[in-house]
Motif scaffolding. Sequence first.
Motif, mmCIF file in Angstrom:
data_model
loop_
_atom_site.group_PDB
_atom_site.id
_atom_site.type_symbol
_atom_site.label_atom_id
_atom_site.label_comp_id
_atom_site.label_asym_id
_atom_site.label_seq_id
_atom_site.Cartn_x
_atom_site.Cartn_y
_atom_site.Cartn_z
ATOM 1 N N THR A 24 -10.376 5.007 7.232
ATOM 2 C CA THR A 24 -10.578 4.667 5.825
ATOM 3 C C THR A 24 -11.165 3.265 5.763
ATOM 4 O O THR A 24 -10.671 2.356 6.428
ATOM 5 C CB THR A 24 -9.269 4.747 5.045
ATOM 6 N N LEU A 41 1.441 5.130 0.240
ATOM 7 C CA LEU A 41 0.765 6.067 1.132
ATOM 8 C C LEU A 41 -0.433 6.726 0.460
ATOM 9 O O LEU A 41 -0.318 7.304 -0.623
ATOM 10 C CB LEU A 41 1.755 7.131 1.601
ATOM 11 N N GLY A 42 -1.586 6.585 1.083
ATOM 12 C CA GLY A 42 -2.802 7.228 0.587
ATOM 13 C C GLY A 42 -3.484 6.499 -0.548
ATOM 14 O O GLY A 42 -4.487 6.986 -1.071
ATOM 15 N N GLN A 43 -2.954 5.346 -0.916
ATOM 16 C CA GLN A 43 -3.543 4.624 -2.048
ATOM 17 C C GLN A 43 -4.140 3.295 -1.581
ATOM 18 O O GLN A 43 -4.141 2.972 -0.402
ATOM 19 C CB GLN A 43 -2.483 4.407 -3.133
ATOM 20 N N PRO A 55 -5.028 5.554 10.268
ATOM 21 C CA PRO A 55 -3.791 6.051 9.642
ATOM 22 C C PRO A 55 -2.543 5.318 10.139
ATOM 23 O O PRO A 55 -2.329 5.207 11.349
ATOM 24 C CB PRO A 55 -3.770 7.531 10.034
ATOM 25 N N LYS A 80 -12.375 7.446 2.643
ATOM 26 C CA LYS A 80 -11.854 8.112 3.846
ATOM 27 C C LYS A 80 -13.006 8.837 4.515
ATOM 28 O O LYS A 80 -13.552 9.806 3.971
ATOM 29 C CB LYS A 80 -10.732 9.078 3.483
ATOM 30 N N GLN A 130 0.848 -1.187 0.000
ATOM 31 C CA GLN A 130 0.000 0.000 0.000
ATOM 32 C C GLN A 130 0.882 1.235 0.000
ATOM 33 O O GLN A 130 1.525 1.560 1.007
ATOM 34 C CB GLN A 130 -0.935 0.010 1.210
#
Lengths: 113, 108
Positions: free
Chosen positions: B86, A39-41, B39, B103, A37
């Motif tokens: 998320t 970051l942010g995906q 996170p 998210k 993964q």
Amino acid sequence: EPEVTQTPSHQVTQMGQEVILRCVPISNHLYFYWYRQILGQKVEFLVSFYNNEISEKSEIFDDQFSVERPDGSNFTLKIRSTKLEDSAMYFCASRLQGSNTIYFGEGSWLTVV
Amino acid sequence: ELKVEQNPLFLSMQEGKNYTIYCNYSTTSDRLYWYRQDPGKSLESLFVLLSNGAVKQEGRLMASLDTKARLSTLHITAAVHDLSATYFCAVDRDKFYFGSGTKLNVKP
């Protein structure tokens, strides 16, 4: 409750260096996986492993990646020559044969600088 | 290749409100999973849906699966701030295909 354990939890490495990420799947599980993964995906499949061989791999899993089950408990992902774009969280997962539940480890966060 | 699409990708809502997250997938499958991710953390399994019409509920979250429509929903009832995270759906076809994630931010 049994769990998949991963080490290290975080590693910073220089570009071009080799990295080995280690996983200890749940003891009686037979199917093993690595996911990545960025970051942010989303979470992306890398490779699945069964009966001591790769059963499927994605196009991300190119020649710089390899997996190994060196003994009865560990399952490793090796990246031979890391690139900046290899920076990501790498998740190991395992599944019992015949089960619908896949168990994920806590992840190894790799930062390539 | 199987495609899994979630919407919305971002959701900001007030506490106490209801909302639904949608997960569409492109190829027949009877196994659909929902995960929560905080996170920097791993994936926490929320629901495993294994048949058409399956509905599961845990607290303020309820998930359903319509295999004919290739659609799963995750419904949030009376959201609270602790649900901020998320949420990913994943379809199992011998390996997991994940959606892009939603998210969720629940404002107190």
